[in-house]
Write a protein that holds these residues in place. Structure first.
Motif: not given
Length: 374
Positions: A12-13, A16, A281
């Motif tokens: 997920t990270l 970013s 995030l």
């Protein structure tokens, strides 16, 4: 309970992290060879200080901060303005030191108000003079030991001298009263708020994340600073320490990232989300936004510099128009008094230089006028 980093969902990270790292490195690479680097850095200091107070719900006008920094206030400084100026001074102090100073022992103690400041380069003579002045003041107080009124005046003079040195940018060691938690007034400070323990907890997170990528590490430290609530009256210091980390790790080696500016563009619902992954995030996106804003500002300054330099053709070498160009690039706004003080010209001379450069008036008022670049 100690702050728990827990499991990081890298799938997920990682997107970013990569995007933020790329934008930040691109900005830093441009600044490394940029002719407007010094002006960009100074402008970032002012903008980030104003954004820090904005995130706390306080409005500080950028022009008021510039004038307050130049000791040319047009009105009595507010409490919010003095706090914004404290952020500005902290940013300048961090950037003027070595990259590893802020997160080192001496720098960390100095920034958090728990220890003396290390003397900056070129200030050893001044520090020696200040030490001599302090000993003279001590002798005067000893001689007037029996005179209570003389002691009161001596203390007032010492406070005024210390305030003058701080406003002039000198590194002044913290007073013992400031480091004693028991001496803090309970009207302002929560005496049960153990800042020493919270600082140690945040430093443990700093050590635990040593092997992570720099940008992800900075985002975790930002989130940890907010979650731990380290300092009662220094929320703004966390993003500055995270920016210092990015500079120390080389991702932003030539500037101090304006993380408050980036966070300003992130909705509050995301910055204060209940889910910790969402907050991380949001911190990563704040770093990315800070880099994007910096890239746009850098391009704008480059264009403004090229346009103003066209007016320097066929000018005498003694002309101060070139100095005015550099000064205008380093401040969001400039007033007649500021130009007079920096360039050592008369009021009419300053107005003539402004007219030749074609600056835009920013205030639209007759009593107080200030100019800047669009």
């Amino acid at each position: 309970m100690a702050y728990d980093i827990g499991l990081l969902f890298l799938e997920t990270l990682i997107g970013s992290v990569a995007r933020s790292t790329e934008a930040l490195a691109r900005l830093d690479e441009r600044l490394a060879r940029s002719p407007v680097r010094e002006g960009f850095v100074e402008r970032q200091h002012f903008a980030d200080a104003a954004a820090a107070l904005w995130l706390e719900g306080e409005l500080v006008h950028l022009e008021d901060l510039v004038l307050h920094d130049a000791h040319m206030d047009v009105r009595t400084p507010t409490h919010e303005l003095t706090r914004a100026h404290a952020v500005l001074r902290a940013r300048r102090r961090i950037f003027s030191q070595k990259p590893d100073w802020a997160l080192g022992r001496d720098g960390f103690l100095a920034l958090t108000g728990r220890g003396g400041a290390m003397p900056a380069a070129g200030q050893k003579k001044r520090e020696g003079e200040e030490a001599g002045a302090s000993s003279v003041e001590a002798d005067v107080r000893d001689d007037a030991e029996g005179d209570l009124l003389a002691e009161e005046f001596a203390e007032i003079d010492a406070v005024l001298a210390r305030s003058s040195r701080i406003l002039n940018g000198a590194n002044v060691p913290a007073r013992k009263e400031e480091t004693s938690l028991r001496d803090r007034p309970d009207l302002i400070y929560d005496l049960d708020w153990n800042e020493e323990e919270r600082l140690a907890e945040w430093q443990a997170v700093l050590a635990e994340t040593r092997e992570l990528p720099a940008v992800l590490r900075a985002a975790i430290l930002l989130e940890a600073w907010s979650d731990i609530e380290v300092l009662q009256h220094g929320i703004w210091l966390g993003p500055l320490l995270a920016a210092a980390l990015l500079r120390q790790e080389g991702v932003a080696a030539h500037h101090l990232a304006g993380l408050h500016i980036g966070a300003k563009n992130i909705p509050r619902e995301r910055r204060r989300a209940l889910n910790r992954s969402d907050r991380l995030l949001a911190s990563l996106d704040a770093i990315h936004e800070a880099a994007l804003v910096g890239l746009k500002e850098h391009d704008r300054l480059l264009m403004a510099k090229s346009q103003m330099e066209r007016r320097l053709k066929q000018r005498r070498t003694s002309s101060k128009l070139a100095d005015l160009v550099e000064f205008v690039l380093s401040r969001p706004i400039v007033s007649t008094g500021m130009i007079q003080e920096v360039l050592k010209v008369s009021k009419q001379g300053a107005l003539n230089l402004i007219g030749e450069l074609g600056l835009r008036e920013m205030t639209g008022r007759g009593r107080f006028r200030a100019w800047g670049i669009v």
